[in-house]
Design a protein around this motif. Sequence first.
Motif, PDB file in Angstrom:
ATOM      1  N   SER A 108       0.859  -1.192   0.000  1.00  0.00           N
ATOM      2  CA  SER A 108       0.000   0.000   0.000  1.00  0.00           C
ATOM      3  C   SER A 108       0.888   1.231   0.000  1.00  0.00           C
ATOM      4  CB  SER A 108      -0.905   0.037   1.237  1.00  0.00           C
ATOM      5  OG  SER A 108      -1.939  -0.907   1.126  1.00  0.00           O
ATOM      6  N   PHE A 109       0.500   2.212  -0.809  1.00  0.00           N
ATOM      7  CA  PHE A 109       1.331   3.405  -0.938  1.00  0.00           C
ATOM      8  C   PHE A 109       0.431   4.632  -0.873  1.00  0.00           C
ATOM      9  CE2 PHE A 109       3.360  -0.158  -2.919  1.00  0.00           C
ATOM     10  CZ  PHE A 109       4.653  -0.103  -2.417  1.00  0.00           C
ATOM     11  N   LEU A 110       0.581   5.355   0.224  1.00  0.00           N
ATOM     12  CA  LEU A 110      -0.199   6.568   0.417  1.00  0.00           C
ATOM     13  C   LEU A 110       0.692   7.758   0.072  1.00  0.00           C
ATOM     14  CD1 LEU A 110      -2.795   7.194   3.091  1.00  0.00           C
ATOM     15  CD2 LEU A 110      -1.152   8.995   2.645  1.00  0.00           C
ATOM     16  N   VAL A 111       0.239   8.564  -0.881  1.00  0.00           N
ATOM     17  CA  VAL A 111       1.061   9.663  -1.392  1.00  0.00           C
ATOM     18  C   VAL A 111       0.273  10.969  -1.341  1.00  0.00           C
ATOM     19  CG1 VAL A 111       2.541  10.448  -3.279  1.00  0.00           C
ATOM     20  CG2 VAL A 111       2.136   7.989  -2.976  1.00  0.00           C
ATOM     21  N   ALA A 112       0.907  12.001  -0.783  1.00  0.00           N
ATOM     22  CA  ALA A 112       0.310  13.336  -0.706  1.00  0.00           C
ATOM     23  C   ALA A 112       1.159  14.310  -1.517  1.00  0.00           C
ATOM     24  CB  ALA A 112       0.239  13.798   0.751  1.00  0.00           C
ATOM     25  N   HIS A 113       0.547  15.029  -2.436  1.00  0.00           N
ATOM     26  CA  HIS A 113       1.274  16.017  -3.241  1.00  0.00           C
ATOM     27  C   HIS A 113       1.659  17.200  -2.362  1.00  0.00           C
ATOM     28  CE1 HIS A 113       2.397  18.474  -6.692  1.00  0.00           C
ATOM     29  NE2 HIS A 113       2.192  17.416  -7.464  1.00  0.00           N
ATOM     30  N   THR A 114       2.908  17.674  -2.507  1.00  0.00           N
ATOM     31  CA  THR A 114       3.362  18.809  -1.682  1.00  0.00           C
ATOM     32  C   THR A 114       3.802  19.998  -2.543  1.00  0.00           C
ATOM     33  OG1 THR A 114       5.629  17.910  -1.524  1.00  0.00           O
ATOM     34  CG2 THR A 114       4.075  17.293   0.207  1.00  0.00           C
ATOM     35  N   GLY A 115       3.323  20.038  -3.792  1.00  0.00           N
ATOM     36  CA  GLY A 115       3.637  21.176  -4.656  1.00  0.00           C
ATOM     37  C   GLY A 115       5.104  21.218  -5.038  1.00  0.00           C
ATOM     38  N   ASN A 116       5.673  22.429  -5.067  1.00  0.00           N
ATOM     39  CA  ASN A 116       7.088  22.548  -5.447  1.00  0.00           C
ATOM     40  C   ASN A 116       7.999  22.600  -4.225  1.00  0.00           C
ATOM     41  OD1 ASN A 116       6.459  25.055  -4.527  1.00  0.00           O
ATOM     42  ND2 ASN A 116       6.801  26.135  -6.460  1.00  0.00           N
ATOM     43  N   ASN A 117       7.494  22.092  -3.097  1.00  0.00           N
ATOM     44  CA  ASN A 117       8.272  22.082  -1.862  1.00  0.00           C
ATOM     45  C   ASN A 117       8.670  20.661  -1.453  1.00  0.00           C
ATOM     46  OD1 ASN A 117       8.022  24.916  -1.349  1.00  0.00           O
ATOM     47  ND2 ASN A 117       5.902  24.551  -0.727  1.00  0.00           N
ATOM     48  N   ILE A 118       9.934  20.504  -1.087  1.00  0.00           N
ATOM     49  CA  ILE A 118      10.395  19.244  -0.506  1.00  0.00           C
ATOM     50  C   ILE A 118      10.050  19.284   0.984  1.00  0.00           C
ATOM     51  CG2 ILE A 118      12.381  17.768  -0.018  1.00  0.00           C
ATOM     52  CD1 ILE A 118      13.821  19.190  -2.364  1.00  0.00           C
ATOM     53  N   ILE A 119       9.251  18.329   1.422  1.00  0.00           N
ATOM     54  CA  ILE A 119       8.864  18.275   2.834  1.00  0.00           C
ATOM     55  C   ILE A 119       9.620  17.137   3.506  1.00  0.00           C
ATOM     56  CG2 ILE A 119       6.969  17.989   4.467  1.00  0.00           C
ATOM     57  CD1 ILE A 119       6.717  20.531   2.795  1.00  0.00           C
ATOM     58  N   HIS A 120      10.483  17.475   4.462  1.00  0.00           N
ATOM     59  CA  HIS A 120      11.192  16.459   5.245  1.00  0.00           C
ATOM     60  C   HIS A 120      10.389  16.200   6.520  1.00  0.00           C
ATOM     61  CE1 HIS A 120      14.719  16.032   2.732  1.00  0.00           C
ATOM     62  NE2 HIS A 120      14.843  17.343   2.670  1.00  0.00           N
ATOM     63  N   SER A 121       9.630  15.123   6.496  1.00  0.00           N
ATOM     64  CA  SER A 121       8.757  14.793   7.619  1.00  0.00           C
ATOM     65  C   SER A 121       9.548  14.205   8.784  1.00  0.00           C
ATOM     66  CB  SER A 121       7.705  13.787   7.151  1.00  0.00           C
ATOM     67  OG  SER A 121       7.152  13.099   8.229  1.00  0.00           O
ATOM     68  N   GLN A 122       9.114  14.524   9.991  1.00  0.00           N
ATOM     69  CA  GLN A 122       9.716  13.934  11.186  1.00  0.00           C
ATOM     70  C   GLN A 122       8.931  12.704  11.638  1.00  0.00           C
ATOM     71  OE1 GLN A 122      12.719  15.166  12.159  1.00  0.00           O
ATOM     72  NE2 GLN A 122      12.350  16.418  10.331  1.00  0.00           N
ATOM     73  N   GLN A 123       7.942  12.289  10.831  1.00  0.00           N
ATOM     74  CA  GLN A 123       7.097  11.140  11.177  1.00  0.00           C
ATOM     75  C   GLN A 123       7.445   9.896  10.355  1.00  0.00           C
ATOM     76  OE1 GLN A 123       5.727  14.320  11.265  1.00  0.00           O
ATOM     77  NE2 GLN A 123       5.493  14.149  13.480  1.00  0.00           N
ATOM     78  N   GLN A 124       8.700   9.807   9.908  1.00  0.00           N
ATOM     79  CA  GLN A 124       9.171   8.628   9.189  1.00  0.00           C
ATOM     80  C   GLN A 124       8.496   8.437   7.831  1.00  0.00           C
ATOM     81  OE1 GLN A 124      12.029   7.917  10.762  1.00  0.00           O
ATOM     82  NE2 GLN A 124      11.654   5.777  11.204  1.00  0.00           N
ATOM     83  N   LEU A 125       8.018   9.535   7.245  1.00  0.00           N
ATOM     84  CA  LEU A 125       7.516   9.495   5.869  1.00  0.00           C
ATOM     85  C   LEU A 125       8.649   9.956   4.962  1.00  0.00           C
ATOM     86  CD1 LEU A 125       4.038  11.146   6.503  1.00  0.00           C
ATOM     87  CD2 LEU A 125       4.568   8.704   6.392  1.00  0.00           C
ATOM     88  N   ILE A 126       8.601   9.577   3.698  1.00  0.00           N
ATOM     89  CA  ILE A 126       9.693   9.931   2.798  1.00  0.00           C
ATOM     90  C   ILE A 126       9.270  11.004   1.805  1.00  0.00           C
ATOM     91  CG2 ILE A 126      10.827   7.698   3.033  1.00  0.00           C
ATOM     92  CD1 ILE A 126       9.624   6.874   0.371  1.00  0.00           C
ATOM     93  N   ALA A 127      10.238  11.803   1.386  1.00  0.00           N
ATOM     94  CA  ALA A 127      10.007  12.804   0.345  1.00  0.00           C
ATOM     95  C   ALA A 127      10.409  12.188  -0.990  1.00  0.00           C
ATOM     96  CB  ALA A 127      10.833  14.056   0.626  1.00  0.00           C
ATOM     97  N   THR A 128       9.651  12.510  -2.021  1.00  0.00           N
ATOM     98  CA  THR A 128       9.910  11.900  -3.325  1.00  0.00           C
ATOM     99  C   THR A 128       9.474  12.851  -4.439  1.00  0.00           C
ATOM    100  OG1 THR A 128       9.641   9.797  -4.512  1.00  0.00           O
ATOM    101  CG2 THR A 128       7.664  10.728  -3.546  1.00  0.00           C
ATOM    102  N   ILE A 129       9.901  12.562  -5.648  1.00  0.00           N
ATOM    103  CA  ILE A 129       9.437  13.321  -6.811  1.00  0.00           C
ATOM    104  C   ILE A 129       8.050  12.830  -7.192  1.00  0.00           C
ATOM    105  CG2 ILE A 129       9.777  13.696  -9.291  1.00  0.00           C
ATOM    106  CD1 ILE A 129      11.822  15.286  -7.851  1.00  0.00           C
ATOM    107  N   ALA A 130       7.122  13.747  -7.440  1.00  0.00           N
ATOM    108  CA  ALA A 130       5.807  13.365  -7.950  1.00  0.00           C
ATOM    109  C   ALA A 130       5.857  13.279  -9.475  1.00  0.00           C
ATOM    110  CB  ALA A 130       4.748  14.369  -7.514  1.00  0.00           C
ATOM    111  N   LEU A 131       6.403  14.331 -10.111  1.00  0.00           N
ATOM    112  CA  LEU A 131       6.444  14.381 -11.576  1.00  0.00           C
ATOM    113  C   LEU A 131       7.293  15.567 -12.001  1.00  0.00           C
ATOM    114  CD1 LEU A 131       3.490  13.853 -13.966  1.00  0.00           C
ATOM    115  CD2 LEU A 131       4.632  16.047 -14.062  1.00  0.00           C
ATOM    116  N   THR A 132       8.009  15.423 -13.096  1.00  0.00           N
ATOM    117  CA  THR A 132       8.757  16.556 -13.665  1.00  0.00           C
ATOM    118  C   THR A 132       8.421  16.682 -15.146  1.00  0.00           C
ATOM    119  OG1 THR A 132      10.666  15.114 -14.088  1.00  0.00           O
ATOM    120  CG2 THR A 132      10.707  16.384 -12.052  1.00  0.00           C
ATOM    121  N   GLN A 133       8.470  17.931 -15.618  1.00  0.00           N
ATOM    122  CA  GLN A 133       8.151  18.207 -17.027  1.00  0.00           C
ATOM    123  C   GLN A 133       8.761  19.542 -17.425  1.00  0.00           C
ATOM    124  OE1 GLN A 133       3.957  18.771 -17.718  1.00  0.00           O
ATOM    125  NE2 GLN A 133       4.122  18.569 -19.941  1.00  0.00           N
ATOM    126  N   ASN A 134       9.350  19.604 -18.597  1.00  0.00           N
ATOM    127  CA  ASN A 134       9.894  20.867 -19.099  1.00  0.00           C
ATOM    128  C   ASN A 134       8.784  21.734 -19.668  1.00  0.00           C
ATOM    129  OD1 ASN A 134      12.459  20.150 -18.384  1.00  0.00           O
ATOM    130  ND2 ASN A 134      13.161  19.658 -20.436  1.00  0.00           N
TER     131      ASN A 134
END
Length: 507
Positions: free
Chosen positions: A269-295
């Motif tokens: 199971s993979f729960l993913v929340a979009h965070t816009g153009n901000n990298i969010i470093h969570s202190q709750q053991q969640l990981i930051a990742t790329i959602a999508l990139t486009q030129n």
Amino acid sequence: MTATSGYILALDLGTTGNRAFLFNNSGNVISQAYQELTQYYPQPGWLEHNPLEIWQATCTVMQKAIQQAKIKATNIQAIGLTVQRETCLLWDKTTGKPLHNAIVWQDRRTASHCQKLQEQGYAEEIFARTGLIVDAYFSATKLTWLLEQVVKPSSINLDNVLAGTIDSWILWNLTGGKVHATDDSNASRTMLYNLTTREWDTKLLDLFNIPAHLLPKIQPSLGYFGTTKPDLLGAEIPITAILGDQQASLFGHGCDRPGLVKCTYGTGSFLVAHTGNNIIHSQQQLIATIALTQNDSNNITKVGYALEGSMFTTGACIQWLRDGIGLIDNAAQTEILAQQVSDNGGVYFVPALSGLGAPHWDMNARGAFFGITGGVKRQHLVRSVLEAIAFQVKEVVQAINDSGLLQVERLKVDGGACENNFIMQFQADVLGIPVERPVMRDTTVKGVAVAAGIASGFWQDDAQLVSQRQIDRVFEPGNTQSATNNFQKWLEAVERAKHWVGEPGLK
């Protein structure tokens, strides 16, 4: 919405099987094909796939989907590729042969390597650079293992070796060995990718002893990746989108801005929340990742980030009930059995068949049933497994809510296990919020199809396609008190299953 005539071919290469879908210019599926993959378990906690089988299955499902649709390959405008993430391999670029089976994301063989990195104090720096928790889940230690155990003892010339995740392997084969590339979303799952610079991190490459020349070129998720070799399908078809499967699902749900959240119930199971153009470093053991990139039109890369909770065992534990211990004949049977009893009979299941992911990140946890008595029946065991799937998601939603970044008020769902009405209703009960299930469950493949269509100019934008998304059912929370009480008891079971293998981990 304007669209050209023709079709988009979407490939979804998952953990348990490969699928191909053809979409018409209205965004509807006109044909699809599926082929299951063999799972290899050479040792407890290890899991491998045969890369040649993955490639052959990819060819088979593409050809079947085209034949079923009764179209010509020349009518396909573009291909989108979405894959199981973190699974990786090495291959010989001169022969095209893999040097070893691919090591699957669920594999735990490098747990002791990760523990050493944590003991040596690297965890914080790796988290800062990559957004990831040090864990055997990610690709870096897998690649190190392959280089040390397969390449070093042999006479293989490293100049002829290529490394990559499944997207890179399939892209290389689709293009006849002409293109060795990946996209930002898959690269961000390797633990070698710097989330800020969006490049391979030289310090991490040194730490993991991985030569940079082995790795694929990183490109935006939406864009031109090359064309298929002409003799493969009978036409040179542009490949215009590559995404990790969870990122494709996020896009397919229309979660393209901060605050929108989805959960896929697949092998894990993979729960993913979009965070816009901000990298969010969570202190709750969640990981930051790329959602999508486009030129954009000025060739400037637009980057979307996300916060993710990765839970390793969902569909995998239902598959285990069927194939491992023979408790069920098929997945659909679990819903019927679970509803034949009024509760779990005091039984709690910890789905740590591949360790625990978010928010625990315990590589040495193992699966367990707790609370079994003489009165427990098959139905109770099955129900406890389904309840555990929902409890895992509850933990991650709680972690997101506790982070103070956003409050999850509605959960959009997809994936095979969301077909199960018992799980979805129990999920709504234990979360206390509505759970929204779309008509089209294959949101992952829809997401990468739309991405490929937009990047190729087949569709102008995704707004209308996303607005066409139809809702099958909204599960409203009901018996929340009972579900919450059971959740607290389940947390006790989880604590007892943690650190089961013990130091120094799997050998």
